[in-house]
Scaffold this motif. Structure first.
Motif, PDB file in Angstrom:
ATOM      1  N   ILE A 120       0.861  -1.176   0.000  1.00 22.51           N
ATOM      2  CA  ILE A 120       0.000   0.000   0.000  1.00 22.51           C
ATOM      3  C   ILE A 120       0.901   1.230   0.000  1.00 22.51           C
ATOM      4  O   ILE A 120       1.953   1.235   0.636  1.00 22.51           O
ATOM      5  CB  ILE A 120      -0.912   0.020   1.246  1.00 22.51           C
ATOM      6  CG1 ILE A 120      -1.734  -1.266   1.336  1.00 22.51           C
ATOM      7  CG2 ILE A 120      -1.830   1.234   1.241  1.00 22.51           C
ATOM      8  CD1 ILE A 120      -2.474  -1.410   2.647  1.00 22.51           C
ATOM      9  N   SER A 121       0.505   2.267  -0.696  1.00 22.46           N
ATOM     10  CA  SER A 121       1.280   3.508  -0.704  1.00 22.46           C
ATOM     11  C   SER A 121       1.216   4.166   0.667  1.00 22.46           C
ATOM     12  O   SER A 121       0.147   4.574   1.123  1.00 22.46           O
ATOM     13  CB  SER A 121       0.738   4.470  -1.764  1.00 22.46           C
ATOM     14  OG  SER A 121       1.331   5.743  -1.620  1.00 22.46           O
ATOM     15  N   THR A 139     -17.172   3.309   6.743  1.00 21.53           N
ATOM     16  CA  THR A 139     -17.848   2.170   6.144  1.00 21.53           C
ATOM     17  C   THR A 139     -16.885   1.500   5.154  1.00 21.53           C
ATOM     18  O   THR A 139     -15.836   2.070   4.806  1.00 21.53           O
ATOM     19  CB  THR A 139     -19.111   2.608   5.391  1.00 21.53           C
ATOM     20  OG1 THR A 139     -18.718   3.453   4.290  1.00 21.53           O
ATOM     21  CG2 THR A 139     -20.066   3.362   6.304  1.00 21.53           C
ATOM     22  N   GLN A 140     -17.260   0.328   4.700  1.00 23.71           N
ATOM     23  CA  GLN A 140     -16.426  -0.339   3.694  1.00 23.71           C
ATOM     24  C   GLN A 140     -16.374   0.506   2.420  1.00 23.71           C
ATOM     25  O   GLN A 140     -15.328   0.600   1.769  1.00 23.71           O
ATOM     26  CB  GLN A 140     -16.978  -1.729   3.382  1.00 23.71           C
ATOM     27  CG  GLN A 140     -16.090  -2.507   2.420  1.00 23.71           C
ATOM     28  CD  GLN A 140     -16.411  -3.984   2.394  1.00 23.71           C
ATOM     29  OE1 GLN A 140     -17.019  -4.517   3.315  1.00 23.71           O
ATOM     30  NE2 GLN A 140     -16.012  -4.664   1.333  1.00 23.71           N
ATOM     31  N   SER A 141     -17.480   1.145   2.101  1.00 18.84           N
ATOM     32  CA  SER A 141     -17.513   2.025   0.932  1.00 18.84           C
ATOM     33  C   SER A 141     -16.543   3.191   1.089  1.00 18.84           C
ATOM     34  O   SER A 141     -15.867   3.591   0.138  1.00 18.84           O
ATOM     35  CB  SER A 141     -18.938   2.552   0.719  1.00 18.84           C
ATOM     36  OG  SER A 141     -18.978   3.455  -0.361  1.00 18.84           O
ATOM     37  N   ASP A 142     -16.459   3.746   2.320  1.00 18.73           N
ATOM     38  CA  ASP A 142     -15.500   4.824   2.595  1.00 18.73           C
ATOM     39  C   ASP A 142     -14.079   4.362   2.314  1.00 18.73           C
ATOM     40  O   ASP A 142     -13.292   5.069   1.674  1.00 18.73           O
ATOM     41  CB  ASP A 142     -15.588   5.264   4.059  1.00 18.73           C
ATOM     42  CG  ASP A 142     -16.850   6.034   4.375  1.00 18.73           C
ATOM     43  OD1 ASP A 142     -17.422   6.640   3.452  1.00 18.73           O
ATOM     44  OD2 ASP A 142     -17.272   6.015   5.547  1.00 18.73           O
ATOM     45  N   LEU A 143     -13.751   3.173   2.810  1.00 18.48           N
ATOM     46  CA  LEU A 143     -12.389   2.665   2.648  1.00 18.48           C
ATOM     47  C   LEU A 143     -12.084   2.370   1.182  1.00 18.48           C
ATOM     48  O   LEU A 143     -10.959   2.572   0.719  1.00 18.48           O
ATOM     49  CB  LEU A 143     -12.195   1.411   3.502  1.00 18.48           C
ATOM     50  CG  LEU A 143     -12.300   1.603   5.028  1.00 18.48           C
ATOM     51  CD1 LEU A 143     -12.158   0.270   5.742  1.00 18.48           C
ATOM     52  CD2 LEU A 143     -11.246   2.581   5.530  1.00 18.48           C
ATOM     53  N   ASN A 144     -13.098   1.894   0.465  1.00 18.97           N
ATOM     54  CA  ASN A 144     -12.923   1.615  -0.964  1.00 18.97           C
ATOM     55  C   ASN A 144     -12.708   2.903  -1.762  1.00 18.97           C
ATOM     56  O   ASN A 144     -11.827   2.979  -2.624  1.00 18.97           O
ATOM     57  CB  ASN A 144     -14.130   0.873  -1.529  1.00 18.97           C
ATOM     58  CG  ASN A 144     -14.294  -0.531  -0.980  1.00 18.97           C
ATOM     59  OD1 ASN A 144     -15.408  -1.035  -0.876  1.00 18.97           O
ATOM     60  ND2 ASN A 144     -13.207  -1.185  -0.605  1.00 18.97           N
ATOM     61  N   CYS A 148      -9.027   4.094  -1.352  1.00 17.50           N
ATOM     62  CA  CYS A 148      -8.724   3.212  -2.487  1.00 17.50           C
ATOM     63  C   CYS A 148      -8.237   1.840  -2.015  1.00 17.50           C
ATOM     64  O   CYS A 148      -7.343   1.230  -2.632  1.00 17.50           O
ATOM     65  CB  CYS A 148      -7.674   3.856  -3.410  1.00 17.50           C
ATOM     66  SG  CYS A 148      -8.227   5.403  -4.150  1.00 17.50           S
ATOM     67  N   PHE A 149      -8.809   1.349  -0.912  1.00 16.45           N
ATOM     68  CA  PHE A 149      -8.476   0.021  -0.405  1.00 16.45           C
ATOM     69  C   PHE A 149      -9.357  -1.020  -1.092  1.00 16.45           C
ATOM     70  O   PHE A 149     -10.580  -0.866  -1.159  1.00 16.45           O
ATOM     71  CB  PHE A 149      -8.717  -0.080   1.096  1.00 16.45           C
ATOM     72  CG  PHE A 149      -7.758   0.702   1.954  1.00 16.45           C
ATOM     73  CD1 PHE A 149      -6.557   1.177   1.449  1.00 16.45           C
ATOM     74  CD2 PHE A 149      -8.062   0.952   3.294  1.00 16.45           C
ATOM     75  CE1 PHE A 149      -5.670   1.898   2.250  1.00 16.45           C
ATOM     76  CE2 PHE A 149      -7.193   1.668   4.100  1.00 16.45           C
ATOM     77  CZ  PHE A 149      -5.997   2.140   3.576  1.00 16.45           C
ATOM     78  N   SER A 150      -8.748  -2.082  -1.575  1.00 16.96           N
ATOM     79  CA  SER A 150      -9.531  -3.218  -2.069  1.00 16.96           C
ATOM     80  C   SER A 150     -10.038  -4.001  -0.863  1.00 16.96           C
ATOM     81  O   SER A 150      -9.574  -3.810   0.273  1.00 16.96           O
ATOM     82  CB  SER A 150      -8.661  -4.112  -2.942  1.00 16.96           C
ATOM     83  OG  SER A 150      -7.657  -4.735  -2.159  1.00 16.96           O
ATOM     84  N   ASP A 151     -10.980  -4.914  -1.076  1.00 20.54           N
ATOM     85  CA  ASP A 151     -11.485  -5.735   0.023  1.00 20.54           C
ATOM     86  C   ASP A 151     -10.369  -6.598   0.614  1.00 20.54           C
ATOM     87  O   ASP A 151     -10.314  -6.802   1.833  1.00 20.54           O
ATOM     88  CB  ASP A 151     -12.626  -6.629  -0.474  1.00 20.54           C
ATOM     89  CG  ASP A 151     -13.871  -5.821  -0.844  1.00 20.54           C
ATOM     90  OD1 ASP A 151     -13.906  -4.608  -0.519  1.00 20.54           O
ATOM     91  OD2 ASP A 151     -14.790  -6.403  -1.449  1.00 20.54           O
TER      92      ASP A 151
END
Length: 252
Positions: A120-121, A139-144, A148-151
């Motif tokens: 990860i950068s 939320t998971q959407s926030d992290l995505n 820019c985090f993948s699951d």
């Protein structure tokens, strides 16, 4: 409690970590106002508390510990909030009933140890944490979208202790690897200190005698626990002719 700083010896040699010079180095403090860059009383108190904590634990301080230095919880909360707002300090709950804080540069040092291994950068993650410093839960959407985090990356960050997932709310919180051990030992330390005081006549004991004791049920330092209990108002520090006393307050 305002005199506890002198009693416990002030700031010692626990250095606040900084990120190394590298292509991914990102000093987010360069553009902060001068009044924010000054060392605040809260930061000094954090260093005092950390001088009583073994370096085997992450450099976390409960906000209650900071209350032990101040007659005004509101004033201390305001100062901590200001430090969080400007990104000098990061706040965590860590699945506990207490709020904890850590110097941001210390947290970035921890990220530097773990994040590159996950491909990860580091600079992007540090910048995003600063951008969303006022947000505790994601939320998971926030992290995505925001990070820019993948699951798979989210799961990896959970595994190394950088993220905590709360199933009840489906929210995530950034965390500190090793913090669960600290919280567990602090909880056990509180219980043991209170138990020992309750067994004493008048439920009190001289501070210097107590500090020299080693906790049986917890590996954490007694001083660190005492800061917390005084801030939680479960123990009082009282001046006497024999020295300072630790006393369990009487219930009225």
């Amino acid at each position: 409690s305002s005199g506890i700083n002198a009693e416990y010896g002030g700031i010692k040699n626990r250095k606040v970590a900084t990120l190394p010079n590298s292509s991914e180095d990102l000093d987010i403090f360069d553009e902060l106002p001068k009044e924010v860059l000054r060392i605040t009383t809260a930061e000094c108190h954090m260093e005092t508390v950390l001088s009583s904590l073994s370096k085997r634990y992450p450099a976390l301080v409960s906000v209650c510990m900071l209350y032990s230095f101040s007659d005004s919880r509101t004033a201390m909360d305001r100062e901590v909030d200001e430090l969080c707002k400007h990104g000098k300090v990061r706040r965590f709950t860590l699945r506990s009933s207490s709020s904890f804080v850590m110097m941001t540069k210390s947290y970035h040092k921890i990220l530097e140890e773990h994040v590159p291994k996950l491909k990860i950068s580091l600079s992007n993650m540090v910048q995003n944490l600063q951008t969303f410093s006022g947000q505790s839960y994601f939320t998971q959407s926030d992290l995505n979208s925001k990070f820019c985090f993948s699951d798979d990356t989210i799961n990896a960050l959970i595994n190394v202790g950088i993220l905590i997932y709360y199933p009840a709310t489906s929210k995530y919180e950034f965390s500190v690897p090793g913090s669960s051990l600290l919280v567990e030992n602090l909880t056990k330390g509180r219980q043991e200190v209170l138990k020992r005081l309750n067994m004493k006549v008048n439920k009190e004991m001289l501070e210097h005698e107590f500090i020299n004791l080693k906790l049986r049920c917890s590996e954490i330092g007694v001083k660190y626990v005492i800061f917390d209990l005084i801030g939680r108002q479960q123990v009082k520090s009282i001046k006497s002719s024999s020295g300072k006393l630790l006393r369990i307050p009487s219930r009225t």
